[in-house]
Design a protein around this motif. Structure first.
Motif, PDB file in Angstrom:
ATOM      1  N   VAL A   1      38.407  62.105-165.825  1.00 16.12           N
ATOM      2  CA  VAL A   1      39.761  61.743-165.522  1.00 16.12           C
ATOM      3  C   VAL A   1      40.112  60.373-165.879  1.00 16.12           C
ATOM      4  O   VAL A   1      39.217  59.354-165.914  1.00 16.12           O
ATOM      5  N   LEU A   2      41.107  60.200-166.479  1.00 19.11           N
ATOM      6  CA  LEU A   2      41.714  59.131-167.227  1.00 19.11           C
ATOM      7  C   LEU A   2      43.122  58.617-166.688  1.00 19.11           C
ATOM      8  O   LEU A   2      43.904  59.289-166.898  1.00 19.11           O
ATOM      9  N   LEU A   3      43.132  57.441-165.854  1.00 17.96           N
ATOM     10  CA  LEU A   3      44.164  56.985-165.290  1.00 17.96           C
ATOM     11  C   LEU A   3      44.781  55.728-165.743  1.00 17.96           C
ATOM     12  O   LEU A   3      43.834  54.958-166.182  1.00 17.96           O
ATOM     13  N   ASN A   4      45.933  55.374-165.802  1.00 13.20           N
ATOM     14  CA  ASN A   4      46.462  54.155-165.911  1.00 13.20           C
ATOM     15  C   ASN A   4      46.032  52.962-165.009  1.00 13.20           C
ATOM     16  O   ASN A   4      45.912  53.109-163.973  1.00 13.20           O
ATOM     17  N   ALA A   5      45.373  51.929-165.728  1.00 12.16           N
ATOM     18  CA  ALA A   5      45.199  50.728-165.194  1.00 12.16           C
ATOM     19  C   ALA A   5      45.845  49.369-165.115  1.00 12.16           C
ATOM     20  O   ALA A   5      45.498  48.334-164.817  1.00 12.16           O
ATOM     21  N   SER A   6      46.926  49.634-166.165  1.00  9.75           N
ATOM     22  CA  SER A   6      47.635  48.521-166.624  1.00  9.75           C
ATOM     23  C   SER A   6      46.923  47.681-167.471  1.00  9.75           C
ATOM     24  O   SER A   6      45.877  47.690-167.739  1.00  9.75           O
ATOM     25  N   ARG A   7      47.526  46.557-168.001  1.00 11.04           N
ATOM     26  CA  ARG A   7      47.112  45.648-168.998  1.00 11.04           C
ATOM     27  C   ARG A   7      46.308  46.248-170.277  1.00 11.04           C
ATOM     28  O   ARG A   7      45.209  45.778-170.416  1.00 11.04           O
TER      29      ARG A   7
ATOM     30  N   CYS B   1      38.051  50.593-168.526  1.00 10.14           N
ATOM     31  CA  CYS B   1      37.931  50.246-170.008  1.00 10.14           C
ATOM     32  C   CYS B   1      38.959  50.041-170.860  1.00 10.14           C
ATOM     33  O   CYS B   1      40.209  50.434-170.383  1.00 10.14           O
ATOM     34  N   PRO B   2      39.185  49.303-172.015  1.00 16.86           N
ATOM     35  CA  PRO B   2      40.383  48.911-172.806  1.00 16.86           C
ATOM     36  C   PRO B   2      41.023  50.304-173.384  1.00 16.86           C
ATOM     37  O   PRO B   2      40.094  51.209-174.105  1.00 16.86           O
ATOM     38  N   ASN B   3      42.236  50.512-173.669  1.00 10.78           N
ATOM     39  CA  ASN B   3      42.971  51.485-174.344  1.00 10.78           C
ATOM     40  C   ASN B   3      42.564  51.825-175.696  1.00 10.78           C
ATOM     41  O   ASN B   3      42.290  52.634-176.224  1.00 10.78           O
ATOM     42  N   GLU B   4      42.346  50.637-176.583  1.00 10.20           N
ATOM     43  CA  GLU B   4      41.874  50.787-177.847  1.00 10.20           C
ATOM     44  C   GLU B   4      40.469  50.979-177.899  1.00 10.20           C
ATOM     45  O   GLU B   4      40.114  51.302-179.166  1.00 10.20           O
ATOM     46  N   ALA B   5      39.752  51.065-177.204  1.00 14.37           N
ATOM     47  CA  ALA B   5      38.344  51.429-177.554  1.00 14.37           C
ATOM     48  C   ALA B   5      37.651  52.384-176.398  1.00 14.37           C
ATOM     49  O   ALA B   5      36.645  52.043-175.621  1.00 14.37           O
ATOM     50  N   PRO B   6      38.288  53.373-176.056  1.00 12.23           N
ATOM     51  CA  PRO B   6      37.854  54.297-174.964  1.00 12.23           C
ATOM     52  C   PRO B   6      36.438  55.135-175.506  1.00 12.23           C
ATOM     53  O   PRO B   6      36.287  55.446-176.605  1.00 12.23           O
ATOM     54  N   PRO B   7      35.658  55.557-174.641  1.00 11.73           N
ATOM     55  CA  PRO B   7      34.436  55.884-174.736  1.00 11.73           C
ATOM     56  C   PRO B   7      34.448  57.353-175.414  1.00 11.73           C
ATOM     57  O   PRO B   7      35.609  58.284-174.993  1.00 11.73           O
ATOM     58  N   GLU B   8      33.541  58.119-176.143  1.00  8.48           N
ATOM     59  CA  GLU B   8      33.806  59.410-176.468  1.00  8.48           C
ATOM     60  C   GLU B   8      33.429  60.352-175.166  1.00  8.48           C
ATOM     61  O   GLU B   8      32.722  59.866-174.369  1.00  8.48           O
ATOM     62  N   ILE B   9      34.182  61.381-175.004  1.00  4.27           N
ATOM     63  CA  ILE B   9      34.241  62.285-174.008  1.00  4.27           C
ATOM     64  C   ILE B   9      33.396  63.344-174.120  1.00  4.27           C
ATOM     65  O   ILE B   9      33.502  64.278-175.146  1.00  4.27           O
ATOM     66  N   HIS B  10      32.624  63.911-173.087  1.00  2.69           N
ATOM     67  CA  HIS B  10      31.927  65.091-173.282  1.00  2.69           C
ATOM     68  C   HIS B  10      32.076  65.637-171.797  1.00  2.69           C
ATOM     69  O   HIS B  10      31.436  65.342-170.777  1.00  2.69           O
TER      70      HIS B  10
ATOM     71  N   GLN C   1      44.637  48.845-170.286  1.00  6.59           N
ATOM     72  CA  GLN C   1      43.449  49.327-169.643  1.00  6.59           C
ATOM     73  C   GLN C   1      43.570  50.769-169.006  1.00  6.59           C
ATOM     74  O   GLN C   1      44.669  50.974-168.662  1.00  6.59           O
ATOM     75  N   HIS C   2      42.280  51.411-168.778  1.00  2.63           N
ATOM     76  CA  HIS C   2      42.538  52.769-168.104  1.00  2.63           C
ATOM     77  C   HIS C   2      41.358  52.812-167.209  1.00  2.63           C
ATOM     78  O   HIS C   2      40.074  52.302-167.687  1.00  2.63           O
ATOM     79  N   TYR C   3      41.378  53.916-166.469  1.00  2.92           N
ATOM     80  CA  TYR C   3      40.186  54.086-165.537  1.00  2.92           C
ATOM     81  C   TYR C   3      39.631  55.274-166.180  1.00  2.92           C
ATOM     82  O   TYR C   3      40.375  56.179-166.546  1.00  2.92           O
ATOM     83  N   HIS C   4      38.402  55.278-166.190  1.00  2.00           N
ATOM     84  CA  HIS C   4      37.413  56.476-166.694  1.00  2.00           C
ATOM     85  C   HIS C   4      36.401  56.843-165.760  1.00  2.00           C
ATOM     86  O   HIS C   4      35.749  56.255-165.154  1.00  2.00           O
ATOM     87  N   ALA C   5      36.374  58.187-165.539  1.00  2.00           N
ATOM     88  CA  ALA C   5      35.248  58.879-164.658  1.00  2.00           C
ATOM     89  C   ALA C   5      35.015  60.052-164.891  1.00  2.00           C
ATOM     90  O   ALA C   5      35.804  60.944-165.424  1.00  2.00           O
ATOM     91  N   VAL C   6      34.014  60.641-164.921  1.00  2.00           N
ATOM     92  CA  VAL C   6      33.464  62.092-165.342  1.00  2.00           C
ATOM     93  C   VAL C   6      32.693  62.401-164.154  1.00  2.00           C
ATOM     94  O   VAL C   6      31.663  62.026-163.622  1.00  2.00           O
TER      95      VAL C   6
END
Length: 230
Positions: A115-121, A146-155, A123-128
């Motif tokens: 789940v990726l949700l907007n966190a403003s600034r 985490c920052p929008n420009e450097a999201p982690p790899e998703i599995h 950035q976004h919320y990331h959870a699996v």
């Protein structure tokens, strides 16, 4: 007969629903540019819906509230109403979060969901996580910002992306399908709320005194400095 209030004030769209044992009595969604608007209209809207169905607040038996993440002001509006009703009425209060409500949708249960949700600034919320058919939640990755420009790899099996982020993230994903884009009103699911309430009532039940919002990112509050004496 039970009368249930499902409430989500975490986003710019105010969303609430009344149900009883026969099904949905009323549903209301109202968008506004300011989250502060929720505090102005929430109680009049709720009162109107109750009156429309010849009910009063004293008839409520359950309040199910989304605690975020989301707007600082919006979350506090819903939380305040739930605290007041929980304090003065014999109702049971249940507090949930957006990540589990999305993963508890019938389409996504038993699957690994990012789940990726907007966190403003920027950035976004990331959870699996995975929500089972029995309502149990298993976190592969606990929610973080985490920052929008450097999201982690998703599995994961499924990627759920808030529409606002659609053109703002570039990531590597092993998900077997393209991300599902959700508008802000799409994750308001009284069906998922009721599912979690019924299957994990002990876990989500809270007393009105312990209601706490989910702030993964604290609001950007500027406190003015005291003026030095002349």
């Amino acid at each position: 007969m039970s009368l249930n209030l499902f409430l989500d004030t975490t986003q710019a769209t105010l969303m609430l629903m009344l149900t009883d044992d026969t099904g949905v009595l009323a549903r209301h969604t109202e968008a506004h540019t300011s989250y502060r608007y929720h505090s102005t209209i929430l109680l009049p809207v709720l009162s109107g819906l109750l009156t429309q169905h010849h009910k009063t607040a004293t008839d409520l038996s359950h309040i199910v509230l989304n605690m975020g993440p989301g707007s600082f002001t919006g979350i506090r509006t819903g939380m305040t109403v739930a605290r007041i009703l929980g304090q003065f009425l014999p109702v049971k209060v249940f507090a949930m979060n957006t990540f589990e409500l999305i993963a508890a949708h019938p389409m996504f249960r038993e699957k690994s969901v990012t789940v990726l949700l907007n966190a403003s600034r920027q950035q976004h919320y990331h959870a699996v996580l995975t929500v089972s058919e029995s309502g149990e939640t298993h976190w592969t990755t606990a929610p973080f910002v985490c920052p929008n420009e450097a999201p982690p790899e998703i599995h994961s099996d499924i990627v759920i992306l808030e529409a606002f982020l659609e053109n703002k993230l570039q990531w590597t994903s092993t998900a077997p399908q393209s991300p599902l884009i959700l508008e802000k009103t799409d994750w308001f699911s009284p069906e998922a709320m009721q599912f979690l309430m019924q299957h994990q009532a002990t876990r989500f039940a809270v007393s009105w005194e312990t209601l706490k919002p989910l702030y993964l990112q604290l609001p950007n509050i500027t406190v003015s400095k005291k003026q030095q004496p002349a």
